[in-house]
Design a protein around this motif. Structure first.
Motif, PDB file in Angstrom:
ATOM      1  N   TYR A 112       0.832  -1.199   0.000  1.00 45.84           N
ATOM      2  CA  TYR A 112       0.000   0.000   0.000  1.00 45.84           C
ATOM      3  C   TYR A 112       0.869   1.252   0.000  1.00 45.84           C
ATOM      4  N   LEU A 142      -2.989   5.303   2.327  1.00 43.49           N
ATOM      5  CA  LEU A 142      -4.284   4.968   2.911  1.00 43.49           C
ATOM      6  C   LEU A 142      -4.955   6.258   3.370  1.00 43.49           C
ATOM      7  N   PHE A 177      -7.538   3.943  -0.970  1.00 45.38           N
ATOM      8  CA  PHE A 177      -6.185   3.417  -0.803  1.00 45.38           C
ATOM      9  C   PHE A 177      -5.556   3.223  -2.173  1.00 45.38           C
ATOM     10  N   GLU A 229      -3.206   0.652  -4.021  1.00 48.95           N
ATOM     11  CA  GLU A 229      -2.504  -0.627  -4.014  1.00 48.95           C
ATOM     12  C   GLU A 229      -1.398  -0.555  -5.054  1.00 48.95           C
ATOM     13  N   GLU A 247       0.433   1.337  -9.811  1.00 55.50           N
ATOM     14  CA  GLU A 247      -0.474   1.673  -8.712  1.00 55.50           C
ATOM     15  C   GLU A 247      -1.910   1.725  -9.213  1.00 55.50           C
TER      16      GLU A 247
END
Length: 365
Positions: free
Chosen positions: A35, A38, A126, A128, A194
């Protein structure tokens, strides 16, 4: 609005054990964390003890354009509260686990420091991410990357061949970029992919704990790094690929029947890199940095299936005390027993009257 700038918050926060612990740790290379950012939301203001702690750092500035009345900035995280828009969360917390090498435990402790408890905090968005090391640069990645839910070709930011965007920032944007260039490591090939996930429906937002325990089988869903080397040079898609320079745009120029046929091809079934699998491997390594949380993480999906009745072994009609599970044992009344063998890693099921015992014997790597 009140702002709490970094140069003033550092001194007021340095007395906190969680801050001391994080900043006092030696950085490791590479740090595995799936991650990049967040954003957490809560429908309550920060805990009164946190507000008292940081009050000496606040200053007033005239800024009517910002969405919150208070903005706290620190090296490790930022917090905004007192929303101007009634539809926005009362408190918003932004944390970058990869950048600051934060473990899952660190995140929970930082949130608890701010809010007093983690239970009401949910995930609003978020990023990833996964990294391609020593394999292909950003331009080569953009040529192969396919994002199924985007309807436009990738945008080469400033035409430098270093950053490519799929979709707009307001949506579920995917981007791939030259991370080595960003980090000043010019002798390396390091490409980062991403995907931003925004959960606008407040009811659908997962709590922080549920999010951390999720094995994320949906990671990079509909995002495929197509193995274009397996495409026959005589096919239409190969001709379009040469003409457009990216598989994403070439695929968009096919008709519906051609798209359906191509999606059954091995270039989709066997991609160059399985991004979802790569993400989950990194997630597992990251969660293992917090051993107690890791034991729950490895068993959580199974118990959730048992509770819902989807596992085929009956539905657990009582709530499991996860705090006991983290410490090694948990007991509740049911007709099923589940035990993981620490050597084989396999689950054994059986009926043992009305006693349920769970022993998460997970071998640490």
């Amino acid at each position: 609005m009140y702002i709490y700038p970094t140069n003033r918050t550092q001194s007021v926060m340095e007395t906190q054990p969680v801050i001391q612990n994080i900043l006092g740790r030696q950085k490791v290379e590479p740090f595995y964390c799936p991650y990049d950012k967040l954003v957490l939301a809560a429908d309550s203001c920060p805990d009164s003890s946190f507000i008292r702690l940081i009050r000496p750092a606040r200053i007033w500035i005239d800024d009517d354009d910002f969405y919150y009345r208070h903005k706290f900035l620190h090296t490790l995280f930022s917090v905004c509260w007192g929303q101007m828009n009634p539809d926005a969360a009362t408190t918003s917390i932004m944390i970058n686990p990869w950048k600051h090498q934060l473990t899952p435990d660190d995140i929970m402790q930082l949130v608890e420091l701010v809010m007093g408890s983690i239970h009401s905090v949910k995930i609003a968005s978020f990023d990833e991410k996964t990294d391609l090391l020593r394999s292909m640069n950003a331009e080569e990645t953009a040529k192969r990357l396919y994002v199924g839910y985007q309807r436009k070709p990738p945008e080469d930011y400033e035409q430098l061949g270093q950053t490519y965007y799929y979709g707009s920032r307001s949506g579920q944007q995917v981007k791939n970029y030259d991370k080595a260039e960003e980090q000043g490591k010019h002798d390396q090939t390091w490409t980062r992919i991403e995907r931003t996930r925004r959960i606008r429906d407040k009811v659908s937002r997962a709590t922080l704990k549920d999010f951390l325990y999720n094995e994320r089988q949906d990671a990079f869903k509909h995002t495929v790094l197509v193995d274009i080397d397996k495409i026959d040079g005589r096919t239409k898609i190969q001709r379009l690929l040469k003409a457009t320079g990216s598989f994403q745009e070439a695929f968009m120029n096919l008709d519906a029947a051609e798209k359906r046929k191509l999606k059954r091809h091995e270039i989709f079934a066997c991609p160059s890199v399985d991004l979802g699998s790569l993400f989950r491997t990194e997630l597992d390594r990251w969660m293992s940095l917090s051993p107690k949380l890791y034991s729950v993480f490895k068993t959580y999906a199974l118990f959730r299936e048992c509770w819902s009745g989807k596992s085929g072994y009956g539905q657990l009609d009582h709530q499991l005390d996860w705090s006991n599970l983290q410490s090694g044992t948990a007991t509740l009344t049911t007709s099923q027993r589940v035990v993981m063998d620490s050597y084989s890693g396999k689950w054994n099921y059986g009926s043992y009257g009305n006693s349920f015992s769970c022993i998460p014997c997970i071998e640490q790597s």
